[in-house]
Design a protein around this motif. Structure first.
Motif, PDB file in Angstrom:
ATOM      1  N   LYS A 222      -3.266   9.493   0.097  1.00 42.91           N
ATOM      2  CA  LYS A 222      -2.671   8.163  -0.073  1.00 42.91           C
ATOM      3  C   LYS A 222      -3.546   7.117   0.616  1.00 42.91           C
ATOM      4  O   LYS A 222      -3.893   7.260   1.784  1.00 42.91           O
ATOM      5  CB  LYS A 222      -1.262   8.137   0.513  1.00 42.91           C
ATOM      6  N   VAL A 223      -3.880   6.060  -0.110  1.00 40.06           N
ATOM      7  CA  VAL A 223      -4.669   4.951   0.426  1.00 40.06           C
ATOM      8  C   VAL A 223      -3.731   3.792   0.733  1.00 40.06           C
ATOM      9  O   VAL A 223      -2.950   3.377  -0.128  1.00 40.06           O
ATOM     10  CB  VAL A 223      -5.766   4.511  -0.564  1.00 40.06           C
ATOM     11  N   VAL A 224      -3.792   3.280   1.956  1.00 38.45           N
ATOM     12  CA  VAL A 224      -2.911   2.203   2.402  1.00 38.45           C
ATOM     13  C   VAL A 224      -3.744   0.950   2.651  1.00 38.45           C
ATOM     14  O   VAL A 224      -4.717   0.989   3.411  1.00 38.45           O
ATOM     15  CB  VAL A 224      -2.164   2.590   3.691  1.00 38.45           C
ATOM     16  N   ALA A 225      -3.360  -0.150   2.017  1.00 33.14           N
ATOM     17  CA  ALA A 225      -4.002  -1.437   2.297  1.00 33.14           C
ATOM     18  C   ALA A 225      -3.348  -2.024   3.537  1.00 33.14           C
ATOM     19  O   ALA A 225      -2.138  -2.289   3.555  1.00 33.14           O
ATOM     20  CB  ALA A 225      -3.844  -2.382   1.106  1.00 33.14           C
ATOM     21  N   TRP A 338      -4.180  -4.021  -6.412  1.00 30.33           N
ATOM     22  CA  TRP A 338      -3.921  -3.345  -5.140  1.00 30.33           C
ATOM     23  C   TRP A 338      -2.427  -3.066  -4.916  1.00 30.33           C
ATOM     24  O   TRP A 338      -2.030  -2.744  -3.792  1.00 30.33           O
ATOM     25  CB  TRP A 338      -4.452  -4.197  -3.986  1.00 30.33           C
ATOM     26  N   GLU A 339      -1.622  -3.167  -5.976  1.00 31.27           N
ATOM     27  CA  GLU A 339      -0.170  -3.018  -5.805  1.00 31.27           C
ATOM     28  C   GLU A 339       0.199  -1.672  -5.177  1.00 31.27           C
ATOM     29  O   GLU A 339       0.991  -1.604  -4.223  1.00 31.27           O
ATOM     30  CB  GLU A 339       0.525  -3.165  -7.161  1.00 31.27           C
ATOM     31  N   LYS A 340      -0.356  -0.590  -5.682  1.00 33.90           N
ATOM     32  CA  LYS A 340      -0.027   0.749  -5.176  1.00 33.90           C
ATOM     33  C   LYS A 340      -0.386   0.884  -3.706  1.00 33.90           C
ATOM     34  O   LYS A 340       0.400   1.430  -2.909  1.00 33.90           O
ATOM     35  CB  LYS A 340      -0.772   1.802  -6.000  1.00 33.90           C
ATOM     36  N   GLU A 341      -1.564   0.382  -3.314  1.00 32.81           N
ATOM     37  CA  GLU A 341      -2.021   0.499  -1.926  1.00 32.81           C
ATOM     38  C   GLU A 341      -1.224  -0.409  -0.987  1.00 32.81           C
ATOM     39  O   GLU A 341      -0.952  -0.037   0.158  1.00 32.81           O
ATOM     40  CB  GLU A 341      -3.512   0.157  -1.834  1.00 32.81           C
ATOM     41  N   ILE A 342      -0.846  -1.602  -1.473  1.00 29.48           N
ATOM     42  CA  ILE A 342      -0.051  -2.518  -0.650  1.00 29.48           C
ATOM     43  C   ILE A 342       1.333  -1.939  -0.378  1.00 29.48           C
ATOM     44  O   ILE A 342       1.829  -1.962   0.745  1.00 29.48           O
ATOM     45  CB  ILE A 342       0.059  -3.902  -1.334  1.00 29.48           C
TER      46      ILE A 342
END
Length: 412
Positions: A222-225, A338-342
């Motif tokens: 999982k990538v987190v912004a 970037w919706e998924k990461e945000i």
């Protein structure tokens, strides 16, 4: 050891090192067919030239050792070698004192360390270059969950390097010599397979190269912004709009920028500043739109659940798409990409705050060291200061004979 009072000078003490007959003959360091590493073929072969070696300080007194290394010879091959337990060849510092210099480098600059230990700057620089500072992944084998924080910082001017921190333990793992995608991919590729399986999250700023590198080398992670960088990006766009407004409509008169970045508590307490903010927004309606999006973004991050955060983000994107400003449309497309990461932030509230804390420490090291010119030397010096001591691997010429040298540690 016996003190040589005839050589004693002000602030200096000299000891002469003498060999005992009980000292065992070492094994031959050469792997050859003649001796086959057997002591029975090794004999003493006189002593080498006398050396004067620095061995630390006692109070204000600097200690020197007068040492003539024992020479040995292999009878089968005729090769000779010498005892290097106290000091290594071509150097005039004991191994124990060299370890102390490395410890000094963790807290002081190269020039300050050289002055403290009475050696040249070149000696300390060469020692720093020979040190290997890298993460020992075996230390993370017992962990069930590993989270990485990745962010870049300035090495010199616009030259950037990448900092990688393990967020659960706050350990600095690496400082890469550039912020390029290939550099990060190379590091992630070298992580052992067992450790890769334990990495669950990676927190990054809104940088596409970092996101792509993580997805290519760590699929399924999982990538987190980081929410701090998302808000900071919105603040940057607001500042740019203020500059444009000053140039176009305000005849280069300054608009009070600080009014737009008051937090919630100050907005409630300082009524005069709030009135001034409303007056500024009324005079410059162009800024009102950007300021509203910034407040909506902060409102989105106050959501307590993933679903609520997703709903608020969609409301923000819809409002942006209704705007007549093309710059706002591009801004909205960034949030769509970037919706998924945000939204991943709302799962475990993972941030790069610990990476930013490391950057504060790194800035202190840079100020103490008065800057660097070589990026490799910079990364080693910084890692010495921020990385745990167990990750620092000293060169062989220091570690070999260290146990013997501990007998002289009282001198340093």
């Amino acid at each position: 050891m016996e003190e040589r009072k005839d050589l004693r000078k002000e602030g200096e003490i000299y000891f002469e090192v003498k060999y005992s007959k009980k000292v065992k003959i070492p094994e031959c360091p050469y792997k050859c067919k003649g001796c086959k590493d057997k002591r029975e073929y090794i004999v003493r072969n006189g002593k080498a030239k006398e050396r004067i070696i620095k061995a630390g300080k006692v109070g204000t007194q600097r200690i020197y050792l007068i040492h003539r290394p024992q020479r040995y010879m292999c009878k089968k091959t005729g090769k000779t070698f010498r005892d290097e337990k106290i000091s290594y060849r071509w150097q005039r510092i004991t191994r124990a004192e060299t370890e102390n210099i490395v410890k000094g480098l963790r807290k002081m600059s190269i020039s300050a360390t050289a002055k403290e230990f009475g050696v040249s700057v070149r000696t300390v620089s060469n020692l720093l270059d020979s040190i290997e500072v890298k993460v020992d992944w075996t230390k993370f084998q017992d962990m069930e969950d590993i989270k990485l924080g990745i962010d870049e910082h300035s090495f010199r001017g616009f030259k950037m390097v990448t900092t990688i921190v393990e967020l659960n333990t706050s350990n600095t793992i690496a400082i890469l010599k550039s912020d390029k995608k290939e550099e990060l991919k190379g590091f992630l590729n070298k992580i052992p397979y067992e450790i890769k399986q334990k990495i669950t999250e990676v927190a990054i700023d809104m940088r596409a190269s970092f996101k792509n590198a993580v997805k290519e080398e760590l699929p399924g992670v999982k990538v987190v912004a980081d929410h701090f960088h998302v808000v900071k990006d919105a603040q940057k766009k607001l500042r740019e709009s203020i500059k444009i407004e000053e140039e176009v409509t305000n005849n280069n008169k300054k608009i009070p920028v600080k009014l737009f970045f008051l937090n919630g508590k100050k907005l409630l307490k300082e009524k005069k500043k709030v009135k001034k903010l409303y007056k500024t927004l009324k005079e410059h309606p162009y800024l009102k739109e950007y300021y509203r999006y910034l407040l909506m973004l902060k409102w989105m991050y106050k959501a307590e659940t993933y679903e609520e955060g997703k709903r608020r983000l969609h409301i923000l994107i819809e409002k942006m798409e209704e705007s007549e400003d093309p710059q706002v449309w591009r801004w909205a497309k960034t949030y769509i990409r970037w919706e998924k990461e945000i939204l991943q932030y709302f799962v475990n509230r993972t941030t790069t705050a610990k990476v930013e804390g490391r950057h504060t420490h790194i800035k202190l090291i840079k100020r103490i060291s008065f800057g660097f010119k070589e990026v490799l030397r910079y990364t080693k010096k910084v890692l010495l200061g921020v990385m745990p001591e167990r990750f620092i691997k000293l060169p062989n010429f220091i570690t070999e004979g260290t146990t013997y040298c501990k007998q002289l540690s009282f001198l340093s």
